[in-house]
Design an enzyme around this catalytic site. Sequence first.
Site, PDB file in Angstrom:
ATOM      1  N   SER A   1       0.834  -1.203   0.000  1.00 50.09           N
ATOM      2  CA  SER A   1       0.000   0.000   0.000  1.00 50.09           C
ATOM      3  C   SER A   1       0.865   1.247   0.000  1.00 50.09           C
ATOM      4  CB  SER A   1      -0.894   0.000   1.243  1.00 50.09           C
ATOM      5  OG  SER A   1      -1.531   1.255   1.420  1.00 50.09           O
TER       6      SER A   1
ATOM      7  N   TYR B   1      -2.525  -0.076  10.008  1.00 47.08           N
ATOM      8  CA  TYR B   1      -2.673  -0.689   8.682  1.00 47.08           C
ATOM      9  C   TYR B   1      -1.371  -0.547   7.887  1.00 47.08           C
ATOM     10  CZ  TYR B   1      -3.996  -1.066   3.759  1.00 47.08           C
ATOM     11  OH  TYR B   1      -4.041  -1.402   2.436  1.00 47.08           O
TER      12      TYR B   1
END
Length: 336
Positions: free
Chosen positions: A132, A157
């Site tokens: 990501s 995350y």
Amino acid sequence: MKSMTILVTGAAGFIGMTVADRLMAQGHAVVGIDNMNDYYPVSLKRDRIAALEQAHGKLFTFHELDFADNDALQAALADQVIESIVHLGAQAGVRYSLINPHAYVRSNLAGHVNMLELARERRVRHFVYASSSSVYGGNDSLPFRVEDRADHPVSLYAATKRADELMSETYAHLFRIPMTGLRFFTVYGPWGRPDMAMWIFTKKILAGDPIPVFNHGRMQRDFTYIDDIVTGVIGCLDHPPADDGAPKPGGSRSPHRLYNIGNNKSEELMHLIAVLEDALGQKAQIDFQPMQPGDVHATFADISAIAHDIGFAPTTQIESGVPRFVAWYRDYHQPK
């Protein structure tokens, strides 16, 4: 790439479904895995799986299971030949990690190790996995480059995604498994995710509800259309990194590389809203709000590495991609 059987995790997810669809359109068999969790409505995930089954028949095999459950994973795949893996399944979302951190530890850490072990046991041709752009944290040097430091995450995350990259590097080094980690930027398009801005804004504008705009609109995102993303994912899958000792994007000398995969263009959030208003034929009521914890002000992908290595060149700007999403959204929500 000759016809083969490819395991796709997160197959009921937005990117997973679309990657699986393209692979089967090319004649490959796909084994899909998804735990169908309720992070967003399970009905959308079931509709995606139904669309794949209807379009591709026996080319598609689906297992509803959690890859963080290693026993269930091994049992489901015991008799299945797997030649390559596209590991897109994960617990997604920055803000949700503030309230449910254990979901990220289970899926993105323990689950990733299970998938690495599966790749090692099966000696797969290539292990492509989702990272990501969140790994860049509060980096204020734009555009983000894979050479940039990524050790100051601003959300759990992001920390789990960076950990996935590090664990993958270890497996590539120890077991010489060809691996590619893809740092996704903001992806949108048909079959998208309801927790993403494009969907949220569309739903609220059509309903006449105010849309929340964080940091008082001073936000930039590298919005990338799903078809461009899928072309990049499959282009990577077709070209595993060589085990030649040469440095790869991201710095590894093992058969492991990291790529940014985005649109190479950062859009002002308020411009996106204007394009969305045009596509919907309706003005937005805007509710300006302060910056959210864990968010970043801007994302912008330097895609020179993936462009050089596999010829990745996104072609869809938001002026054409947003109307396509809106058309799909209207069709999907029509009374059945």
